[in-house]
Design a protein around this motif. Structure first.
Motif, PDB file in Angstrom:
ATOM      1  N   ARG A  88       0.645  -1.263  -0.078  1.00 32.11           N
ATOM      2  CA  ARG A  88      -0.045   0.249  -0.092  1.00 32.11           C
ATOM      3  C   ARG A  88       0.745   1.012   0.134  1.00 32.11           C
ATOM      4  O   ARG A  88       0.159   2.473  -0.123  1.00 32.11           O
ATOM      5  N   GLY A  89       2.236   0.977   0.061  1.00 35.43           N
ATOM      6  CA  GLY A  89       3.267   2.023   0.195  1.00 35.43           C
ATOM      7  C   GLY A  89       3.597   2.878   1.364  1.00 35.43           C
ATOM      8  O   GLY A  89       4.086   3.889   2.056  1.00 35.43           O
ATOM      9  N   ARG A  90       3.036   2.403   2.377  1.00 34.19           N
ATOM     10  CA  ARG A  90       3.802   2.526   3.945  1.00 34.19           C
ATOM     11  C   ARG A  90       5.058   2.360   3.902  1.00 34.19           C
ATOM     12  O   ARG A  90       4.878   1.542   4.064  1.00 34.19           O
ATOM     13  N   ARG A  91       5.636   2.986   4.627  1.00 35.28           N
ATOM     14  CA  ARG A  91       7.043   2.483   5.111  1.00 35.28           C
ATOM     15  C   ARG A  91       6.862   2.165   6.587  1.00 35.28           C
ATOM     16  O   ARG A  91       6.399   2.011   7.128  1.00 35.28           O
ATOM     17  N   LEU A  92       7.690   0.622   6.277  1.00 38.53           N
ATOM     18  CA  LEU A  92       7.793  -0.426   7.377  1.00 38.53           C
ATOM     19  C   LEU A  92       8.738   0.325   7.874  1.00 38.53           C
ATOM     20  O   LEU A  92       9.651   1.029   7.939  1.00 38.53           O
ATOM     21  N   ALA A  93       9.210   0.048   9.479  1.00 34.97           N
ATOM     22  CA  ALA A  93      10.171   0.288  10.707  1.00 34.97           C
ATOM     23  C   ALA A  93      11.655  -0.344  10.124  1.00 34.97           C
ATOM     24  O   ALA A  93      11.084  -1.131  10.038  1.00 34.97           O
ATOM     25  N   SER A  94      12.467   0.481  10.200  1.00 39.47           N
ATOM     26  CA  SER A  94      14.080  -0.008   9.764  1.00 39.47           C
ATOM     27  C   SER A  94      14.199  -0.607  11.218  1.00 39.47           C
ATOM     28  O   SER A  94      13.601  -0.519  12.385  1.00 39.47           O
ATOM     29  N   LYS A  95      14.626  -1.923  11.110  1.00 39.00           N
ATOM     30  CA  LYS A  95      15.712  -2.358  12.125  1.00 39.00           C
ATOM     31  C   LYS A  95      16.951  -2.271  11.949  1.00 39.00           C
ATOM     32  O   LYS A  95      17.816  -2.594  10.727  1.00 39.00           O
ATOM     33  N   TYR A  96      17.570  -2.852  13.324  1.00 43.14           N
ATOM     34  CA  TYR A  96      18.964  -2.637  13.435  1.00 43.14           C
ATOM     35  C   TYR A  96      19.395  -4.106  13.421  1.00 43.14           C
ATOM     36  O   TYR A  96      18.339  -5.210  13.675  1.00 43.14           O
ATOM     37  N   ARG A  97      20.401  -4.934  12.885  1.00 46.74           N
ATOM     38  CA  ARG A  97      20.621  -6.239  12.953  1.00 46.74           C
ATOM     39  C   ARG A  97      22.517  -6.134  13.169  1.00 46.74           C
ATOM     40  O   ARG A  97      22.665  -5.151  12.419  1.00 46.74           O
ATOM     41  N   ILE A  98      22.573  -7.523  13.446  1.00 50.13           N
ATOM     42  CA  ILE A  98      23.994  -7.682  13.732  1.00 50.13           C
ATOM     43  C   ILE A  98      24.359  -8.510  12.215  1.00 50.13           C
ATOM     44  O   ILE A  98      23.603  -8.905  11.220  1.00 50.13           O
ATOM     45  N   GLY A  99      25.452  -8.151  11.549  1.00 46.59           N
ATOM     46  CA  GLY A  99      26.083  -8.676   9.716  1.00 46.59           C
ATOM     47  C   GLY A  99      27.103  -9.264  10.031  1.00 46.59           C
ATOM     48  O   GLY A  99      27.813  -9.111  10.864  1.00 46.59           O
ATOM     49  N   SER A 100      27.724  -9.325   8.661  1.00 51.50           N
ATOM     50  CA  SER A 100      29.355 -10.548   8.195  1.00 51.50           C
ATOM     51  C   SER A 100      29.778  -8.291   8.255  1.00 51.50           C
ATOM     52  O   SER A 100      29.426  -7.697   6.816  1.00 51.50           O
ATOM     53  N   THR A 101      31.139  -8.420   8.581  1.00 52.69           N
ATOM     54  CA  THR A 101      32.308  -7.062   7.276  1.00 52.69           C
ATOM     55  C   THR A 101      32.550  -7.422   6.786  1.00 52.69           C
ATOM     56  O   THR A 101      32.991  -8.855   6.483  1.00 52.69           O
ATOM     57  N   SER A 102      32.409  -6.883   5.366  1.00 55.08           N
ATOM     58  CA  SER A 102      33.248  -6.974   4.751  1.00 55.08           C
ATOM     59  C   SER A 102      34.674  -6.841   4.732  1.00 55.08           C
ATOM     60  O   SER A 102      35.004  -6.231   5.516  1.00 55.08           O
ATOM     61  N   ARG A 103      35.583  -7.570   3.799  1.00 55.96           N
ATOM     62  CA  ARG A 103      37.104  -7.171   4.135  1.00 55.96           C
ATOM     63  C   ARG A 103      37.340  -6.367   3.425  1.00 55.96           C
ATOM     64  O   ARG A 103      38.377  -5.649   3.854  1.00 55.96           O
ATOM     65  N   LYS A 104      37.191  -5.178   2.679  1.00 53.22           N
ATOM     66  CA  LYS A 104      37.336  -4.298   2.287  1.00 53.22           C
ATOM     67  C   LYS A 104      37.200  -3.044   3.754  1.00 53.22           C
ATOM     68  O   LYS A 104      38.236  -2.352   3.327  1.00 53.22           O
ATOM     69  N   TYR A 118      41.950  -1.714   9.517  1.00 49.11           N
ATOM     70  CA  TYR A 118      42.861  -1.558   9.699  1.00 49.11           C
ATOM     71  C   TYR A 118      44.339  -0.891   9.188  1.00 49.11           C
ATOM     72  O   TYR A 118      45.328  -0.282  10.027  1.00 49.11           O
ATOM     73  N   LYS A 119      43.651  -0.214   7.970  1.00 46.24           N
ATOM     74  CA  LYS A 119      44.948   1.055   7.719  1.00 46.24           C
ATOM     75  C   LYS A 119      44.214   2.355   8.314  1.00 46.24           C
ATOM     76  O   LYS A 119      45.329   2.738   8.556  1.00 46.24           O
TER      77      LYS A 119
END
Length: 88
Positions: free
Chosen positions: A60-76, A82-83
């Motif tokens: 219906r075009g309504r914005r759903l709630a944003s959510k925090y999560r744990i993810g995996s960090t990219s190598r870059k 570290y740099k």
């Protein structure tokens, strides 16, 4: 019998590590966190890859709630970190 006190930060981290996705409103309601972005920043500073996924729109075009999560960090990202530490 002693009572073990668990901090709000530990409670939020435990929920995220269990795979739960938590909206800012839910973090306030369940854990009593007043400033959810500060909590996420604090977890990031401790080395946890905490991401905020923007809520998508429903049919219906309504914005759903944003959510925090744990993810995996990219190598870059890890390499850039570290740099930055090496040049400091």
């Amino acid at each position: 019998m002693s009572k073990v006190t668990v901090s709000k930060k530990e409670q939020v981290l435990g929920a995220l590590l269990d795979g739960q996705r938590i909206s800012p409103a839910e973090m306030t309601r369940r854990f009593g966190v007043k400033n959810t972005s500060a909590m996420a920043s604090s977890l990031r500073m401790d080395g946890y890859p905490v991401y905020l996924n923007e809520g998508a729109k429903d049919t219906r075009g309504r914005r759903l709630a944003s959510k925090y999560r744990i993810g995996s960090t990219s190598r870059k990202v890890i390499a850039a970190g570290y740099k930055a530490l090496a040049s400091a």
